[in-house]
Design a protein around this motif. Structure first.
Motif, PDB file in Angstrom:
ATOM      1  N   LYS A  98       0.834  -1.213   0.000  1.00 52.86           N
ATOM      2  CA  LYS A  98       0.000   0.000   0.000  1.00 52.86           C
ATOM      3  C   LYS A  98       0.866   1.260   0.000  1.00 52.86           C
ATOM      4  O   LYS A  98       0.575   2.237  -0.683  1.00 52.86           O
ATOM      5  CB  LYS A  98      -0.897   0.016   1.233  1.00 52.86           C
ATOM      6  CG  LYS A  98      -2.196  -0.722   1.043  1.00 52.86           C
ATOM      7  CD  LYS A  98      -3.126  -0.526   2.208  1.00 52.86           C
ATOM      8  CE  LYS A  98      -4.423  -1.256   1.951  1.00 52.86           C
ATOM      9  NZ  LYS A  98      -5.267  -1.339   3.133  1.00 52.86           N
ATOM     10  N   PHE A 102       1.102   4.114  -2.917  1.00 57.24           N
ATOM     11  CA  PHE A 102       0.903   5.537  -2.639  1.00 57.24           C
ATOM     12  C   PHE A 102       2.083   6.363  -3.158  1.00 57.24           C
ATOM     13  O   PHE A 102       1.894   7.397  -3.793  1.00 57.24           O
ATOM     14  CB  PHE A 102       0.726   5.763  -1.126  1.00 57.24           C
ATOM     15  CG  PHE A 102       0.465   7.199  -0.774  1.00 57.24           C
ATOM     16  CD1 PHE A 102       1.470   8.003  -0.260  1.00 57.24           C
ATOM     17  CD2 PHE A 102      -0.786   7.770  -0.973  1.00 57.24           C
ATOM     18  CE1 PHE A 102       1.238   9.331   0.046  1.00 57.24           C
ATOM     19  CE2 PHE A 102      -1.030   9.101  -0.664  1.00 57.24           C
ATOM     20  CZ  PHE A 102      -0.011   9.878  -0.155  1.00 57.24           C
ATOM     21  N   ASP A 105       1.838   6.631  -6.808  1.00 58.13           N
ATOM     22  CA  ASP A 105       0.797   7.591  -7.183  1.00 58.13           C
ATOM     23  C   ASP A 105       1.339   9.019  -7.145  1.00 58.13           C
ATOM     24  O   ASP A 105       0.939   9.861  -7.955  1.00 58.13           O
ATOM     25  CB  ASP A 105      -0.409   7.481  -6.238  1.00 58.13           C
ATOM     26  CG  ASP A 105      -1.242   6.254  -6.523  1.00 58.13           C
ATOM     27  OD1 ASP A 105      -2.108   5.913  -5.690  1.00 58.13           O
ATOM     28  OD2 ASP A 105      -1.027   5.629  -7.575  1.00 58.13           O
TER      29      ASP A 105
ATOM     30  N   LYS B  12     -16.278  10.616   3.144  1.00 62.72           N
ATOM     31  CA  LYS B  12     -15.498  10.110   1.988  1.00 62.72           C
ATOM     32  C   LYS B  12     -14.920  11.266   1.207  1.00 62.72           C
ATOM     33  O   LYS B  12     -13.775  11.226   0.740  1.00 62.72           O
ATOM     34  CB  LYS B  12     -16.405   9.276   1.084  1.00 62.72           C
ATOM     35  CG  LYS B  12     -16.487   7.815   1.463  1.00 62.72           C
ATOM     36  CD  LYS B  12     -17.256   7.036   0.423  1.00 62.72           C
ATOM     37  CE  LYS B  12     -17.381   5.590   0.848  1.00 62.72           C
ATOM     38  NZ  LYS B  12     -18.297   4.836  -0.010  1.00 62.72           N
ATOM     39  N   LEU B  15     -12.055  12.805   3.039  1.00 66.63           N
ATOM     40  CA  LEU B  15     -10.876  11.929   2.931  1.00 66.63           C
ATOM     41  C   LEU B  15     -10.223  12.059   1.556  1.00 66.63           C
ATOM     42  O   LEU B  15      -8.991  12.116   1.434  1.00 66.63           O
ATOM     43  CB  LEU B  15     -11.298  10.475   3.181  1.00 66.63           C
ATOM     44  CG  LEU B  15     -10.174   9.460   3.353  1.00 66.63           C
ATOM     45  CD1 LEU B  15      -9.367   9.766   4.599  1.00 66.63           C
ATOM     46  CD2 LEU B  15     -10.724   8.042   3.440  1.00 66.63           C
ATOM     47  N   ALA B  16     -11.075  12.137   0.518  1.00 61.71           N
ATOM     48  CA  ALA B  16     -10.548  12.266  -0.846  1.00 61.71           C
ATOM     49  C   ALA B  16      -9.804  13.589  -1.007  1.00 61.71           C
ATOM     50  O   ALA B  16      -8.718  13.644  -1.597  1.00 61.71           O
ATOM     51  CB  ALA B  16     -11.682  12.168  -1.864  1.00 61.71           C
ATOM     52  N   LYS B  19      -6.512  13.349   0.720  1.00 61.42           N
ATOM     53  CA  LYS B  19      -5.576  12.518  -0.046  1.00 61.42           C
ATOM     54  C   LYS B  19      -5.013  13.303  -1.239  1.00 61.42           C
ATOM     55  O   LYS B  19      -3.815  13.250  -1.530  1.00 61.42           O
ATOM     56  CB  LYS B  19      -6.289  11.243  -0.526  1.00 61.42           C
ATOM     57  CG  LYS B  19      -5.335  10.190  -1.059  1.00 61.42           C
ATOM     58  CD  LYS B  19      -6.038   8.939  -1.531  1.00 61.42           C
ATOM     59  CE  LYS B  19      -5.038   8.037  -2.241  1.00 61.42           C
ATOM     60  NZ  LYS B  19      -5.663   6.918  -2.939  1.00 61.42           N
ATOM     61  N   VAL B  22      -2.431  15.768   0.026  1.00 55.87           N
ATOM     62  CA  VAL B  22      -1.168  15.119   0.411  1.00 55.87           C
ATOM     63  C   VAL B  22      -0.369  14.705  -0.831  1.00 55.87           C
ATOM     64  O   VAL B  22       0.844  14.916  -0.900  1.00 55.87           O
ATOM     65  CB  VAL B  22      -1.438  13.894   1.329  1.00 55.87           C
ATOM     66  CG1 VAL B  22      -0.173  13.079   1.533  1.00 55.87           C
ATOM     67  CG2 VAL B  22      -1.993  14.342   2.664  1.00 55.87           C
ATOM     68  N   ILE B  23      -1.063  14.136  -1.820  1.00 52.93           N
ATOM     69  CA  ILE B  23      -0.369  13.725  -3.057  1.00 52.93           C
ATOM     70  C   ILE B  23       0.209  14.951  -3.751  1.00 52.93           C
ATOM     71  O   ILE B  23       1.355  14.937  -4.230  1.00 52.93           O
ATOM     72  CB  ILE B  23      -1.319  12.951  -4.000  1.00 52.93           C
ATOM     73  CG1 ILE B  23      -1.671  11.592  -3.392  1.00 52.93           C
ATOM     74  CG2 ILE B  23      -0.690  12.751  -5.368  1.00 52.93           C
ATOM     75  CD1 ILE B  23      -2.685  10.793  -4.202  1.00 52.93           C
ATOM     76  N   TYR B 304      -8.457  11.807 -10.741  1.00 49.30           N
ATOM     77  CA  TYR B 304      -9.497  11.445  -9.800  1.00 49.30           C
ATOM     78  C   TYR B 304     -10.851  11.383 -10.495  1.00 49.30           C
ATOM     79  O   TYR B 304     -11.666  10.497 -10.235  1.00 49.30           O
ATOM     80  CB  TYR B 304      -9.550  12.445  -8.622  1.00 49.30           C
ATOM     81  CG  TYR B 304      -8.919  11.883  -7.376  1.00 49.30           C
ATOM     82  CD1 TYR B 304      -7.563  12.050  -7.136  1.00 49.30           C
ATOM     83  CD2 TYR B 304      -9.660  11.146  -6.458  1.00 49.30           C
ATOM     84  CE1 TYR B 304      -6.962  11.504  -6.022  1.00 49.30           C
ATOM     85  CE2 TYR B 304      -9.067  10.596  -5.334  1.00 49.30           C
ATOM     86  CZ  TYR B 304      -7.713  10.782  -5.123  1.00 49.30           C
ATOM     87  OH  TYR B 304      -7.122  10.226  -4.014  1.00 49.30           O
TER      88      TYR B 304
END
Lengths: 261, 320
Positions: A98, A102, A105, B12, B15-16, B19, B22-23, B304
């Motif tokens: 995982k 990540f 990604d 959700k 959270l998305a 995420k 962070v990415i 996404y």
């Protein structure tokens, strides 16, 4: 493979071999007379004329394919090799899978062309310097592709029997899994090679850096474009050479896709 | 029950978003780190010939002697305040430098996107579904066009349309003090080149997708039942294929922004790609990071969206 696929792969192989061995035949030409006054003149060996600083086009054309092809081939092999290894690791739902997914990604969204261009410039126009960067930044795509191809195979009974029989999982993967996806690897390797040619060609074309010890077809195009009206072959000849290298392989991949459908 | 569903959806979504953030943050960090790791910088480019002392002095003046993490978090703090920093050499505001190129690039991206939606996709579906001489000809042309690098296509288009037929100007410069919308002709050549490149690349994916759907059992049964071919396409096939098509379209947007570098350089179009190349070649890291962070944000959002549509499709795997 159909006749059409065999024709295109054979044609590509012929072009690749010619590009690779043609620098050997440079010695058969007399040492060319180079002068700024000959810039964009016509004439010269095979009537291809002279470039922006008066150098004949033909010897440069013979030299310009080898580095491009080798760098693209190395990139394709490395990216696919790493992609297969990481894809198989992720498909096996191993520890740290995982976190690895990540991290990949994150790499997926880093603009690869920008970083490749910066690397090419920073290493004084060395096309081989781009290989590690493009390999790492292609890893998210290749690993996903092979993960999706291999994941379903891990749940099949033959794999479970093989795991019970063998001591080492890596041996099972090499003996059982890789042969099944070998056709996929071949087609994908061809697509990867084409992608590498595009990327390296684009980077060398738009960069301002020149490594004077090597000739590259995309660099010849960008350097001689300004003299197109005087000697079109100075930029057309390397342009057509790039098309001859990439187009047959693309047609081969296309015919393999049609076969699969 | 509805309240719980709503809360779950909000959870959700939160959270998305987290995420995505962070990415984005990690990707910008990786981009900065890769640029930092490369040999040389703007100081060595400018005064490298004057010796290492001159380079060290200039690096200190520009703040490049500070650790990378220090500089990165300083840039990040300013970024959230809306300040993109200043260029290293000329001390100009990065936001001002990239504003006009950003608008120019977004303009041709929009034009090309509309072209893909209203022309390329219908054409690709037609060629994949109706097997006649015209569709075979277009298919072969698309394969040929997708077989060559972008700069080859763009150069050939410039030679044909600008130099031979003289339909369009060779250089896509709007003019001194003008924006691209004040001289819309300047957008034609780069838009046409990008549209051709994206159409050729998209064509192959769409052809494989449509042909896969044509071979599904429910479509074959519809043919066997004697239904009209057009009806099968619009009523049975396209509704199933639309999420996949939208997914491919969403994946094209990051390419339209990042991949326009070559086209903009060749046509001298004053877009983001052209500005980015100048910044990379002069090692102006603040400009590269500013444009890079925007490209990364767009790429993440598009992927996404493509994933969301792919999950609706249930046939495609997610990208993120």
């Amino acid at each position: 493979m159909t006749r059409k696929s065999k024709f295109w792969i054979s044609f590509f192989a012929f072009i690749a071999v010619v590009s690779f061995i043609s620098p050997i035949f440079i010695t058969f030409f007399d040492k060319p007379f180079t002068s700024q006054s000959m810039a964009f003149s016509s004439g010269g060996p095979f009537n291809l004329g002279y470039d922006y600083i008066g150098r004949p086009i033909l010897p440069q054309l013979m030299l310009g394919g080898r580095d491009l092809m080798l760098a693209s081939l190395l990139t394709a092999i490395l990216t696919r090799f790493l992609g297969i290894m990481v894809g198989i690791y992720l498909a096996g739902k191993k520890k740290f899978g995982k976190f690895l997914r990540f991290f990949l990604d994150v790499l997926l969204v880093v603009p690869a062309t920008v970083v490749s261009l910066a690397t090419y410039n920073a290493f004084s126009g060395s096309v081989y310097a781009v290989i590690p960067i493009s390999t790492i930044l292609s890893l998210p795509f290749t690993s996903r592709y092979y993960e999706s191809n291999v994941r379903s195979l891990f749940t099949l009974p033959f794999y479970e029997f093989a795991i019970l029989r063998e001591k080492y999982e890596i041996k099972v993967i090499i003996q059982e899994i890789i042969p099944i996806i070998s056709k996929t690897i071949l087609t994908d390797m061809s697509s990867s090679f084409i992608g590498a040619i595009y990327m390296i060609s684009s980077v060398t074309f738009i960069s301002s850096q020149t490594d004077s010890s090597s000739f590259l077809w995309p660099k010849m195009v960008s350097e001689n474009l300004s003299g197109f009206s005087l000697n079109p072959w100075a930029s057309l000849a390397p342009l057509l050479a790039i098309v001859l290298l990439s187009a047959p392989l693309s047609f081969f991949v296309d015919s393999m896709e049609i076969d699969r459908l | 029950m509805l309240k719980k569903l709503g809360q779950a959806s909000l959870g959700k979504l939160a959270l998305a978003i987290f995420k995505i953030f962070v990415i984005w943050l990690l990707a910008v960090f990786v981009l900065g780190l890769l640029m930092e790791a490369l040999p040389g910088d703007v100081a060595s480019n400018k005064v490298g010939k004057q010796g290492s002392e001159a380079v060290a002095a200039l690096r200190k003046e520009m703040g490049l002697d500070r650790p990378f993490l220090d500089r990165f978090f300083f840039w990040l703090g300013n970024f959230f305040k809306g300040d993109l920093g200043k260029t290293l050499l000329t001390k100009k505001d990065v936001g001002v430098i990239i504003k006009t190129p950003l608008i120019s690039s977004l303009s041709i991206t929009t034009i090309v996107f509309l072209g893909l939606v209203f022309v390329s996709i219908p054409l690709s579906i037609y060629c994949a579904y109706y097997k006649n001489a015209l569709s075979r000809l277009i298919s072969r042309m698309a394969v040929l066009l997708s077989s060559v690098p972008e700069f080859v296509l763009t150069i050939l288009a410039i030679m044909l349309l600008c130099m031979e037929l003289r339909l369009l100007p060779v250089l896509s410069i709007p003019g001194p003090g003008k924006t691209v919308w004040e001289n819309p002709v300047s957008m034609l050549m780069p838009s046409l080149s990008l549209w051709t490149i994206c159409t050729a690349a998209m064509f192959r994916y769409l052809r494989v997708m449509i042909e896969t759907y044509v071979n599904t059992s429910y479509v074959r049964e519809a043919f066997l039942a004697g239904l009209n071919k057009n009806k099968i396409l619009f009523i049975h096939l396209l509704p199933s294929a639309l999420p996949g098509i939208a997914q491919i379209l969403a994946s094209t947007i990051p390419y339209l922004l990042a991949g326009s570098m070559v086209v903009e350089t060749l046509t001298a179009y004053p877009g983001m790609g052209y500005t980015l190349i100048q910044a990379v070649q002069s090692r102006e890291t603040p400009v590269v990071i500013a444009i890079g962070s925007f490209l990364i944000a767009i790429t993440i959002l598009c992927y996404y969206l493509a994933d969301f549509l792919g999950k609706k499709n249930k046939n495609e795997g997610g990208i993120l």
